[in-house]
Structure formats: structure tokens, C-alpha cells
Write an enzyme that holds these catalytic residues in place. Structure first.
Site, mmCIF file in Angstrom:
data_model
loop_
_atom_site.group_PDB
_atom_site.id
_atom_site.type_symbol
_atom_site.label_atom_id
_atom_site.label_comp_id
_atom_site.label_asym_id
_atom_site.label_seq_id
_atom_site.Cartn_x
_atom_site.Cartn_y
_atom_site.Cartn_z
ATOM 1 N N TRP A 135 0.820 -1.218 0.000
ATOM 2 C CA TRP A 135 0.000 0.000 0.000
ATOM 3 C C TRP A 135 0.850 1.263 0.000
ATOM 4 O O TRP A 135 0.504 2.239 -0.658
ATOM 5 C CB TRP A 135 -0.994 0.007 1.166
ATOM 6 C CG TRP A 135 -2.015 -1.082 0.995
ATOM 7 C CD1 TRP A 135 -2.226 -2.152 1.834
ATOM 8 C CD2 TRP A 135 -2.956 -1.244 -0.079
ATOM 9 N NE1 TRP A 135 -3.223 -2.952 1.329
ATOM 10 C CE2 TRP A 135 -3.692 -2.422 0.166
ATOM 11 C CE3 TRP A 135 -3.243 -0.508 -1.237
ATOM 12 C CZ2 TRP A 135 -4.693 -2.881 -0.679
ATOM 13 C CZ3 TRP A 135 -4.242 -0.960 -2.088
ATOM 14 C CH2 TRP A 135 -4.957 -2.134 -1.808
ATOM 15 N N ASP A 187 -1.964 6.577 6.385
ATOM 16 C CA ASP A 187 -2.999 5.671 5.890
ATOM 17 C C ASP A 187 -3.318 4.709 7.033
ATOM 18 O O ASP A 187 -2.489 3.880 7.400
ATOM 19 C CB ASP A 187 -2.463 4.918 4.662
ATOM 20 C CG ASP A 187 -3.450 3.879 4.127
ATOM 21 O OD1 ASP A 187 -4.517 3.669 4.736
ATOM 22 O OD2 ASP A 187 -3.134 3.271 3.076
ATOM 23 N N LYS A 221 -12.579 -1.974 6.359
ATOM 24 C CA LYS A 221 -11.914 -2.910 7.254
ATOM 25 C C LYS A 221 -12.467 -2.811 8.678
ATOM 26 O O LYS A 221 -12.844 -3.805 9.253
ATOM 27 C CB LYS A 221 -10.407 -2.654 7.266
ATOM 28 C CG LYS A 221 -9.662 -3.316 6.129
ATOM 29 C CD LYS A 221 -9.344 -2.410 5.000
ATOM 30 C CE LYS A 221 -8.813 -3.167 3.798
ATOM 31 N NZ LYS A 221 -7.947 -2.329 2.965
HETATM 32 C C1 PLP Z 1 -7.309 -1.839 1.860
HETATM 33 C C2 PLP Z 1 -6.259 -0.832 1.953
HETATM 34 C C3 PLP Z 1 -6.112 0.190 0.997
HETATM 35 C C4 PLP Z 1 -6.972 0.261 -0.243
HETATM 36 O O1 PLP Z 1 -8.227 0.706 0.066
HETATM 37 P P1 PLP Z 1 -9.313 0.992 -1.074
HETATM 38 O O2 PLP Z 1 -10.416 1.598 -0.276
HETATM 39 O O3 PLP Z 1 -9.655 -0.331 -1.673
HETATM 40 O O4 PLP Z 1 -8.720 1.911 -2.056
HETATM 41 C C5 PLP Z 1 -5.139 1.141 1.193
HETATM 42 N N1 PLP Z 1 -4.325 1.101 2.261
HETATM 43 C C6 PLP Z 1 -4.424 0.134 3.196
HETATM 44 C C7 PLP Z 1 -3.504 0.147 4.374
HETATM 45 C C8 PLP Z 1 -5.387 -0.858 3.065
HETATM 46 O O5 PLP Z 1 -5.490 -1.820 3.999
#
Ligand code: PLP
Length: 370
Positions: free
Chosen positions: A101, A175, A199
Site C-alpha cells: 500500500w 494511511d 476494514k
Molecule cells: C485496503 C487498503 C487500501 C486500499 O483501500 P481501497 O479503499 O480499496 O482503495 C489502502 N491502504 C491500506 C492500508 C489498506 O489496507
């Protein structure tokens, strides 16, 4: 009806009580004779839903008054572009590369500014969080992935972020898609803190962004679409266009569930208890092991492998594990396609009973296949 224990990395399990409430309100939300799915986002019935969801976000995350809370679309992945597009001034940003990511965020940012990767754990398949020297220099921001969903690492302590040559602070951007509200976080340490909701917060479809007011520019980089400017959404209370209404409504219910279960502190306790059970089991097992450095272990995503060294045999064994676990009602345990092995995601909504059931299955499988 029978429900499984769902260890999916995302979208992931939601608290059962939330699903029940949403189901009960599906046809007639509080006497309106409509589902929340069918309502105008500017209606009298909907306005309190988004307002209460924001109030709960602020309360549970202890968000200071000088931060905006935004409900956006496009997933966490769209933030990979919005951040450089909106925060670029000097033209350079510092990134720490801790997995897939962050690598995606780096690639996207490079379209808009110069990226300096100040530390990386790529040398050991991202199995640890690298040491970072104090980040100083003329950076528009410094960027980290707080919890690395695929490899199962998390920042135990934040990197030290210093000043630019003119004495101003470098904002830290995080993030937090796979760890938001899994434990208390001091938001004042961040300039931007964002998470795709699927999540730990809601079904897919909304991205929660909290951003310090002074970082919202009047003008993003030239050519930035209106929808990708933080200012557009900050000025309109996330109502510039139709927000993901139903997802925000479910998020409100998840947040109320978090509040009823002790808030961020309560989640931390619950998550530490689950993770400890799991890691203790792995560390004492002669059949399974954790590929992640002990000081970098995630509370949310726990990858594991068997000690089988022969690649072909290991792949077959993993496949058998995932299939037999699913047959036993323990689903979505395959590791990410990029890393293989197995992975159990044990987000807030996963119960301790679910983790105990998984460990019991693992123990049985180990005895049968040792
Ligand atoms: C799942 C995830 C993403 C991607 O998220 P989307 O909403 O599908 O764009 C980005 N960063 C992390 C840490 C993730 O777990």
C-alpha cells in the site's frame, strides 16, 4: 441461518448487532416509510444521520476542533492522489515504504511531486517496520502506512518528524485503513489521517479523512478535478454531491457499537487480548510460525506459515488448510496473493470466540498433518 467466522482482510466482518439493526430498519427507517437507501441526502431524516456519525467520529477519535472530518468516495486509493495534489507546495515529500500500500501511494505521488523514500523494509519482504532517522528537510509532508494489511506489520511508535528549513513543521500523513479505531491514536500528531472504511468501520464505499484546517488549500495543483479538492468537501460538509449515504449510516451504527464497547480504549483491550492469544499460539507452535518481526506485529492482520520448507509441499498444505478451515466455518484465511501462506484478519468486529475457534482448528490441523 448459520454465520461463519470471517477472517477477510477487507471488506470484513461487521458486528452482528449492527447488521441486525440495519435489517430491522431496512423497509421503514424510524417511521419515515423509507429505507435509508432511498432517502435524499438533503432530507430531514438523513441530515441527523451524517451529523451524528461525524459527532461519533470526533468523539471516539478525540479529533481536535481545528480538523475537518470528511466522508469521501474513491477508497483509500484515491487519497494516494488527493494528498499530493492538495498538499504540494514545495514539490517534495518523504515516504516510508513498508509494503504494497505504501508502494502504491509512492507510485501515485510521483505523478505530482518528487518522492524521497526515507526508509524501506523491502529488503526483508516488508516483514518489519524500518528504523527512520528524524525526518527533516523541505518536504510538503511525510507519509506512512500505519498498519500494513498484507504483511501484518504496524508502527509501534511514530517516526520523528522535524522541521523545514524555514522552521515550519512537516505534517505527518497516515494511511490508517486497516487499523482505524483499533486503539487510541493522538490525531494532533497528524496533518492528514485517512482510512477506507471497509476494514474497521463500515461496508465499502466511504473513505474517512480527517485533515487539519490549515492544510486544506484554496487551490490544489493545476488541473485538479473539483471532486479531488479537499476544499470542495470541507466547505460543503461532505455534501457537495451525493455522499455514500447508506454506508455512512452503517458507519454510524458501527461507531455506536464501538462506543458501547468502551471506545478506542475498549477496542485496544479487546484487540490486544485476541492478538496475544494468536501470537502466543504461533510462537509456541512447532507447526506454524509468524514471518513478522516481533516488535512490528500488527494487532489486526496476522499472517502465518507452516514450517514446511519444500515450496510445492507448502503450497499444497496451505491450500488444504484454507479449504478445511472454510469447511469448518472459518473463512477467508488465504494469505494475500502476493505473499502466500495464510492470514487471519482480526479486526474490531471479530470476537474472541472466533479467534479461539481458529486456534482450536489450527491445533487439530497441525496434529493431523504433522
Ligand atoms: C485496503 C487498503 C487500501 C486500499 O483501500 P481501497 O479503499 O480499496 O482503495 C489502502 N491502504 C491500506 C492500508 C489498506 O489496507
Amino acid at each position: 441461518m448459520s454465520r461463519v467466522y470471517n477472517f477477510s482482510a477487507g471488506p470484513s466482518c461487521l458486528p452482528e448487532s449492527v447488521l441486525e439493526e440495519a435489517a430491522a430498519e431496512m423497509l421503514d427507517y424510524k417511521g419515515t416509510g423509507q429505507s435509508v437507501m432511498e432517502m435524499s441526502h438533503r432530507s430531514k431524516a438523513y441530515e441527523p444521520i451524517i451529523a451524528e456519525t461525524e459527532a461519533l467520529v470526533r468523539k471516539l477519535m478525540n479529533i481536535p476542533d481545528n480538523y475537518k472530518v470528511l466522508f469521501l468516495q474513491g477508497g483509500a486509493s484515491t487519497q494516494f492522489a488527493m494528498i499530493p495534489m492538495n498538499l504540494k507546495k514545495l514539490g517534495k515529500a518523504a515516504y516510508v515504504d513498508t509494503g504494497v500500500w505504501s508502494d502504491k501511494a509512492i507510485k501515485e505521488a510521483k505523478k505530482y511531486l518528487n518522492v524521497e523514500v526515507v526508509a524501506s523494509s523491502k529488503d526483508k519482504a516488508y516483514s518489519y517496520i524500518p528504523a527512520v532517522e528524524k525526518i527533516e528537510g523541505d518536504y510538503d509532508y511525510a507519509y506512512i502506512t500505519l498498519n500494513n494489511t498484507i504483511v501484518g506489520t504496524k508502527w509501534a511508535t511514530l517516526p520523528e518528524v522535524g522541521k523545514r528549513s524555514d522552521g515550519t513543521d512537516i505534517p505527518l500523513v497516515a494511511d490508517a485503513s486497516s487499523c482505524i479505531l483499533s486503539e487510541p491514536v493522538d490525531i494532533s500528531k497528524f496533518g492528514v489521517f485517512f482510512a477506507g472504511a471497509q476494514k474497521n468501520l463500515a461496508p465499502a464505499g466511504v473513505t474517512l479523512v480527517t485533515i487539519r484546517n490549515d492544510l486544506i488549500p484554496d487551490n490544489a495543483v493545476e488541473g485538479t478535478p473539483t471532486m479531488l479538492m479537499y476544499k470542495t468537501h470541507a466547505d460543503s460538509g461532505s455534501m457537495y454531491n451525493t455522499p455514500p449515504c447508506y454506508t455512512i449510516y452503517v458507519m454510524g451504527k458501527v461507531l455506536a457499537w464501538i462506543e458501547a464497547n468502551g471506545g478506542a480504549e475498549g477496542m485496544k483491550k479487546r484487540n490486544e487480548e485476541k492478538a496475544k492469544l494468536f501470537y502466543d499460539y504461533l510462537d509456541n507452535s512447532k507447526f506454524y510460525t509468524s514471518p513478522v518481526a516481533k516488535n512490528s506485529r500488527s494487532l489486526m492482520n496476522i499472517p502465518f506459515v507452516t514450517y514446511e520448507n519444500d515450496t510445492e509441499k507448502a503450497t499444497a498444505l496451505n491450500k488444504k488448510f484454507v479449504a478445511e478451515a472454510a469447511a469448518a466455518g472459518l473463512v477467508n484465511l488465504a494469505g494475500h496473493r502476493l505473499v502466500g501462506g495464510m492470514r487471519a484478519s482480526i479486526y474490531n468486529a471479530m470476537s474472541i470466540e472466533g479467534v479461539k475457534a481458529l486456534i482450536a482448528f489450527m491445533d487439530k490441523f497441525a496434529k493431523e498433518n504433522a
